[in-house]
Design a protein around this motif. Structure first.
Motif, PDB file in Angstrom:
ATOM      1  N   LEU A   1     -82.836-107.570 108.217  1.00 12.60           N
ATOM      2  CA  LEU A   1     -81.924-108.349 107.375  1.00 12.60           C
ATOM      3  C   LEU A   1     -82.582-109.597 106.805  1.00 12.60           C
ATOM      4  CD1 LEU A   1     -78.618-108.110 109.448  1.00 12.60           C
ATOM      5  CD2 LEU A   1     -79.391-106.667 107.564  1.00 12.60           C
ATOM      6  N   GLY A   2     -83.561-110.149 107.521  1.00 13.81           N
ATOM      7  CA  GLY A   2     -84.169-111.395 107.070  1.00 13.81           C
ATOM      8  C   GLY A   2     -85.241-111.224 106.007  1.00 13.81           C
ATOM      9  N   ILE A   3     -86.092-110.206 106.157  1.00 13.20           N
ATOM     10  CA  ILE A   3     -87.242-110.094 105.255  1.00 13.20           C
ATOM     11  C   ILE A   3     -87.553-108.660 104.876  1.00 13.20           C
ATOM     12  CG2 ILE A   3     -89.167-109.807 106.902  1.00 13.20           C
ATOM     13  CD1 ILE A   3     -88.982-112.503 104.130  1.00 13.20           C
ATOM     14  N   GLY A   4     -86.850-107.685 105.474  1.00 12.83           N
ATOM     15  CA  GLY A   4     -87.174-106.284 105.258  1.00 12.83           C
ATOM     16  C   GLY A   4     -87.063-105.836 103.822  1.00 12.83           C
ATOM     17  N   GLY A   5     -86.078-106.365 103.090  1.00 13.40           N
ATOM     18  CA  GLY A   5     -85.928-105.981 101.687  1.00 13.40           C
ATOM     19  C   GLY A   5     -87.138-106.361 100.864  1.00 13.40           C
ATOM     20  N   LEU A   6     -87.666-107.555 101.093  1.00 16.53           N
ATOM     21  CA  LEU A   6     -88.837-108.015 100.350  1.00 16.53           C
ATOM     22  C   LEU A   6     -90.071-107.185 100.693  1.00 16.53           C
ATOM     23  CD1 LEU A   6     -90.557-109.947  98.651  1.00 16.53           C
ATOM     24  CD2 LEU A   6     -90.663-111.465 100.639  1.00 16.53           C
ATOM     25  N   VAL A   7     -90.339-106.969 101.974  1.00 14.03           N
ATOM     26  CA  VAL A   7     -91.533-106.225 102.353  1.00 14.03           C
ATOM     27  C   VAL A   7     -91.414-104.775 101.885  1.00 14.03           C
ATOM     28  CG1 VAL A   7     -93.119-105.700 104.236  1.00 14.03           C
ATOM     29  CG2 VAL A   7     -91.736-107.756 104.351  1.00 14.03           C
ATOM     30  N   GLY A   8     -90.191-104.251 101.891  1.00 11.89           N
ATOM     31  CA  GLY A   8     -89.986-102.922 101.320  1.00 11.89           C
ATOM     32  C   GLY A   8     -90.323-102.882  99.842  1.00 11.89           C
ATOM     33  N   ASP A   9     -89.994-103.952  99.113  1.00 13.48           N
ATOM     34  CA  ASP A   9     -90.353-104.038  97.691  1.00 13.48           C
ATOM     35  C   ASP A   9     -91.870-104.022  97.505  1.00 13.48           C
ATOM     36  OD1 ASP A   9     -87.674-104.235  97.058  1.00 13.48           O
ATOM     37  OD2 ASP A   9     -87.704-106.401  96.733  1.00 13.48           O
ATOM     38  N   LEU A  10     -92.579-104.763  98.360  1.00 13.69           N
ATOM     39  CA  LEU A  10     -94.042-104.817  98.248  1.00 13.69           C
ATOM     40  C   LEU A  10     -94.658-103.441  98.473  1.00 13.69           C
ATOM     41  CD1 LEU A  10     -94.739-108.104 100.279  1.00 13.69           C
ATOM     42  CD2 LEU A  10     -94.543-107.878  97.801  1.00 13.69           C
TER      43      LEU A  10
ATOM     44  N   ASP B   1     -91.400 -99.321 107.114  1.00 15.88           N
ATOM     45  CA  ASP B   1     -90.207 -98.464 107.023  1.00 15.88           C
ATOM     46  C   ASP B   1     -89.208 -98.764 108.132  1.00 15.88           C
ATOM     47  OD1 ASP B   1     -91.130 -97.133 104.793  1.00 15.88           O
ATOM     48  OD2 ASP B   1     -91.878 -95.391 105.899  1.00 15.88           O
ATOM     49  N   LYS B   2     -89.712 -99.125 109.301  1.00 15.62           N
ATOM     50  CA  LYS B   2     -88.835 -99.327 110.449  1.00 15.62           C
ATOM     51  C   LYS B   2     -87.898-100.514 110.280  1.00 15.62           C
ATOM     52  CE  LYS B   2     -92.148 -97.239 113.638  1.00 15.62           C
ATOM     53  NZ  LYS B   2     -93.089 -97.475 114.753  1.00 15.62           N
ATOM     54  N   PHE B   3     -88.256-101.460 109.394  1.00 13.77           N
ATOM     55  CA  PHE B   3     -87.339-102.589 109.182  1.00 13.77           C
ATOM     56  C   PHE B   3     -87.005-102.802 107.701  1.00 13.77           C
ATOM     57  CE2 PHE B   3     -91.602-104.479 109.296  1.00 13.77           C
ATOM     58  CZ  PHE B   3     -91.585-105.428 108.285  1.00 13.77           C
ATOM     59  N   THR B   4     -87.146-101.750 106.911  1.00 15.13           N
ATOM     60  CA  THR B   4     -86.690-101.820 105.520  1.00 15.13           C
ATOM     61  C   THR B   4     -85.236-101.351 105.460  1.00 15.13           C
ATOM     62  OG1 THR B   4     -88.908-101.368 104.665  1.00 15.13           O
ATOM     63  CG2 THR B   4     -87.055-100.992 103.174  1.00 15.13           C
ATOM     64  N   PRO B   5     -84.317-102.194 105.020  1.00 15.81           N
ATOM     65  CA  PRO B   5     -82.910-101.773 104.980  1.00 15.81           C
ATOM     66  C   PRO B   5     -82.680-100.707 103.917  1.00 15.81           C
ATOM     67  CG  PRO B   5     -83.171-103.911 103.924  1.00 15.81           C
ATOM     68  CD  PRO B   5     -84.503-103.571 104.528  1.00 15.81           C
ATOM     69  N   LYS B   6     -81.774 -99.781 104.202  1.00 15.94           N
ATOM     70  CA  LYS B   6     -81.401 -98.774 103.207  1.00 15.94           C
ATOM     71  C   LYS B   6     -80.363 -99.328 102.244  1.00 15.94           C
ATOM     72  CE  LYS B   6     -82.540 -94.732 106.000  1.00 15.94           C
ATOM     73  NZ  LYS B   6     -82.059 -93.450 106.602  1.00 15.94           N
ATOM     74  N   ASN B   7     -79.517-100.215 102.732  1.00 15.94           N
ATOM     75  CA  ASN B   7     -78.509-100.874 101.899  1.00 15.94           C
ATOM     76  C   ASN B   7     -78.298-102.266 102.472  1.00 15.94           C
ATOM     77  OD1 ASN B   7     -76.065-101.843 100.693  1.00 15.94           O
ATOM     78  ND2 ASN B   7     -75.469 -99.748 100.208  1.00 15.94           N
ATOM     79  N   TRP B   8     -79.084-103.224 101.972  1.00 19.21           N
ATOM     80  CA  TRP B   8     -79.110-104.560 102.553  1.00 19.21           C
ATOM     81  C   TRP B   8     -77.732-105.222 102.539  1.00 19.21           C
ATOM     82  CZ3 TRP B   8     -78.796-109.506  99.981  1.00 19.21           C
ATOM     83  CH2 TRP B   8     -79.091-110.587 100.808  1.00 19.21           C
ATOM     84  N   LYS B   9     -77.037-105.162 101.433  1.00 17.94           N
ATOM     85  CA  LYS B   9     -75.736-105.829 101.349  1.00 17.94           C
ATOM     86  C   LYS B   9     -74.733-105.216 102.323  1.00 17.94           C
ATOM     87  CE  LYS B   9     -75.836-107.858  96.733  1.00 17.94           C
ATOM     88  NZ  LYS B   9     -75.092-108.062  95.473  1.00 17.94           N
ATOM     89  N   GLN B  10     -74.753-103.907 102.436  1.00 15.70           N
ATOM     90  CA  GLN B  10     -73.830-103.254 103.360  1.00 15.70           C
ATOM     91  C   GLN B  10     -74.165-103.623 104.807  1.00 15.70           C
ATOM     92  OE1 GLN B  10     -74.080 -98.894 103.792  1.00 15.70           O
ATOM     93  NE2 GLN B  10     -71.860 -98.840 103.515  1.00 15.70           N
ATOM     94  N   GLU B  11     -75.452-103.622 105.148  1.00 19.00           N
ATOM     95  CA  GLU B  11     -75.851-103.968 106.509  1.00 19.00           C
ATOM     96  C   GLU B  11     -75.557-105.433 106.828  1.00 19.00           C
ATOM     97  OE1 GLU B  11     -79.709-102.485 107.772  1.00 19.00           O
ATOM     98  OE2 GLU B  11     -79.645-100.994 106.167  1.00 19.00           O
ATOM     99  N   CYS B  12     -75.579-106.283 105.816  1.00 19.05           N
ATOM    100  CA  CYS B  12     -75.252-107.693 106.032  1.00 19.05           C
ATOM    101  C   CYS B  12     -73.783-107.892 106.410  1.00 19.05           C
ATOM    102  CB  CYS B  12     -75.555-108.514 104.769  1.00 19.05           C
ATOM    103  SG  CYS B  12     -77.311-108.842 104.505  1.00 19.05           S
ATOM    104  N   ARG B  13     -72.941-106.911 106.055  1.00 17.57           N
ATOM    105  CA  ARG B  13     -71.510-107.025 106.346  1.00 17.57           C
ATOM    106  C   ARG B  13     -71.110-106.339 107.649  1.00 17.57           C
ATOM    107  NH1 ARG B  13     -71.256-106.008 100.581  1.00 17.57           N
ATOM    108  NH2 ARG B  13     -70.954-103.780 100.986  1.00 17.57           N
ATOM    109  N   LEU B  14     -72.027-105.642 108.289  1.00 23.24           N
ATOM    110  CA  LEU B  14     -71.692-104.892 109.496  1.00 23.24           C
ATOM    111  C   LEU B  14     -71.439-105.817 110.680  1.00 23.24           C
ATOM    112  CD1 LEU B  14     -74.296-101.970 109.323  1.00 23.24           C
ATOM    113  CD2 LEU B  14     -71.853-101.872 108.789  1.00 23.24           C
ATOM    114  N   ASN B  15     -70.508-105.425 111.522  1.00 20.98           N
ATOM    115  CA  ASN B  15     -70.257-106.094 112.810  1.00 20.98           C
ATOM    116  C   ASN B  15     -70.021-107.592 112.669  1.00 20.98           C
ATOM    117  OD1 ASN B  15     -70.868-103.565 114.085  1.00 20.98           O
ATOM    118  ND2 ASN B  15     -73.040-104.044 113.840  1.00 20.98           N
ATOM    119  N   ARG B  16     -69.310-107.971 111.617  1.00 20.80           N
ATOM    120  CA  ARG B  16     -69.125-109.404 111.371  1.00 20.80           C
ATOM    121  C   ARG B  16     -68.282-110.071 112.445  1.00 20.80           C
ATOM    122  NH1 ARG B  16     -67.240-109.901 105.219  1.00 20.80           N
ATOM    123  NH2 ARG B  16     -66.151-107.985 105.769  1.00 20.80           N
TER     124      ARG B  16
END
Length: 501
Positions: free
Chosen positions: A322-331, A471-486
């Motif tokens: 959630l913190g940085i996986g989206g960016l590293v996945g982009d790279l 791959d192990k910490f790249t989110p598949k849907n970052w926004k959705q995962e950010c809303r989980l288990n709030r």
């Protein structure tokens, strides 16, 4: 650490080892922290430290674009307005407005170069320009990877920044030194150099820094690790030493309680570090009392700050994701896209990202490659370099537009390695990824195993191994995962989930 003191340029021998002849450099992606700035908020005015600092001469000459339908120009209704910004604040003893002035001065000119909070200063502009000069020397002059002059930034350059002004301005300074005005040549098609494209995102979509403001789950995880740091450090000999040294300058708590230095104090210990580092980078007129610069004290503050802010990346897979996986996945996706296009001038060759300390440390820690107690200095940078083994011959590949923007490359770039077919995995063979942090090579621990790096050099991770780790910490849907288990209580994992494997 406050200001970065760059190491000397690589010697010829170092350069030959860093860039061996059997590997061709294919793609470089730079993530750079902004340059020196003012503190993000005023602190320690009780020490005599002025809240507003006179280190921003750029505010004397700001250029804005004006849409003027009545413009005499036949080609465009756009004109420009140059203006000077003065900063207004409250009077000391009332709510009456008054101009913020340079310390000890009451002249009108003293209002001309006043910085706002968290603003890139003249020092920060110089150091980020210097970074661009060093990048030009390495990638253009010595390696010949980039051309000495360009007629456009598209499609070879990817320039992106966070929405924070100091990050944008730092990127502009660095790019302006990488390609000074005399190297930006007129396009053969239009006769002018087209404006460089700088990409930004809305705050809600931003992954170029750990976005706790728009990812509630990550914010909760961050609070859990911060609380752990407070519980661990607040009642220790190290904190007692800090209290004896600078405790009298802390803010009063409600009910007249004793002032205390604490991880979660007022200001927070990380806030103390912020002001100390900002003052160290600038002039004598904006200094704290000398006890704030005690070498032992600064070491304690940085060590605790690094643990509070970055330990989560090394211990929690969810924190990394959630913190940085989206960016590293982009790279990684961009590297795979470069492989699909085979790097033959069809896609991005150089990426430059204007970002923050939390970006750099978060990324390195998520790859198990931070391993230090020093906070990233101003104008730090991470270089993510993709190499191609030039002895492997031609490869199965697709076109760049299908690879980078969508199609095969995007499909492979975002899909986990275990889901790829053997033919898809084969496309990644013969490619290597190497990281350099402030011109020092760092190694990802999961790349050290035999078969996962270039023979004889563990720092050159195979692209397949690097992608598998990311791959192990790249989110598949970052926004959705950010809303989980709030609604659930968030705690630090009982068993650490090591990074970099």
């Amino acid at each position: 650490m406050s200001t970065l003191h760059p190491r000397p340029p690589y010697t010829d021998a170092e350069l030959a080892k860093l860039y061996p002849p059997n590997l061709d450099l294919q793609l470089v992606q730079i993530l750079m922290r902004h340059g020196e700035r003012t503190p993000v908020r005023p602190r320690f005015q009780n020490t005599g430290l002025p809240p507003f600092w006179p280190y921003c001469s750029s505010v004397r000459q700001i250029t804005s674009t004006i849409l003027s339908p009545s413009s005499s120009s036949s080609s465009s209704p756009l004109t420009t307005l140059q203006w000077t910004r003065h900063l207004e604040t409250f009077s000391p003893n009332s709510d009456s407005p008054t101009l913020a002035l340079s310390p000890g001065s009451q002249t009108a000119a003293a209002a001309d170069n006043i910085c706002d909070f968290g603003t890139l200063t003249d020092v920060g502009r110089f150091t980020t320009y210097s970074l661009g000069t060093r990048l030009r020397d390495l990638y253009i002059t010595r390696l010949g990877f980039l051309p000495p002059a360009i007629t456009s930034t598209h499609p070879s350059f990817y320039l992106r920044t966070t929405p924070v002004p100091r990050a944008l301005e730092s990127l502009q300074q660095t790019f302006s030194a990488l390609y000074p005005p005399n190297t930006r040549l007129p396009s053969p098609d239009t006769g002018v150099f087209p404006n460089p494209i700088i990409i930004t995102r809305a705050h809600a979509d931003e992954t170029l820094y750990p976005n706790d403001g728009n990812c509630r789950r990550f914010a909760a995880l961050s609070r859990a690790f911060a609380q752990r740091a407070a519980d661990k450090w607040n009642d220790t000999p190290e904190m007692e030493f800090l209290n004896q040294l600078i405790g009298r300058w802390m803010e009063e708590e409600g009910g007249g309680k004793q002032k205390r230095v604490a991880v979660d104090g007022r200001p927070r210990l990380s806030g103390v570090m912020d002001t100390v580092n900002a003052t160290l980078a600038h002039g004598a007129g904006t200094r704290l009392p000398r006890e704030f610069y005690d070498e032992r004290a600064r070491g304690i503050i940085e060590r605790i700050g690094v643990e509070e802010w970055f330990a989560g990346y090394g211990e929690s897979e969810e924190y990394r994701r959630l913190g940085i996986g989206g960016l590293v996945g982009d790279l990684v996706e961009r590297m795979v896209g470069s492989v699909e296009g085979d790097g033959k001038g069809k896609g991005v060759k150089f990426g430059l990202h204007g970002c923050h300390d939390t970006t750099l440390a978060g990324m390195l820690a998520s790859l198990g490659a931070f391993g230090r107690e020093e906070w990233p200095p101003f104008t730090s940078h991470v270089a993510v370099e993709l190499f191609r083994d030039n002895g492997k011959g031609e490869r199965e590949k697709g076109g760049w537009l299908g690879g980078w923007m969508g199609g095969k490359g995007r499909e492979i770039g975002r899909r986990p390695m275990e889901e790829l077919s053997e033919s898809e995995k084969k496309r990644l063979e013969g490619y290597y990824v190497r990281l350099r942090y402030n011109d020092e090579v760092v190694t990802v621990p999961g790349c050290k195993k035999e078969g996962r790096h270039l023979e004889g050099d563990e720092s050159f991770c195979t692209l397949a191994a690097f992608k598998e780790i990311v791959d192990k910490f790249t989110p598949k849907n970052w926004k959705q995962e950010c809303r989980l288990n709030r609604g659930e209580t968030v705690s630090v994992p009982k068993q650490p989930e090591p990074a970099g494997y």
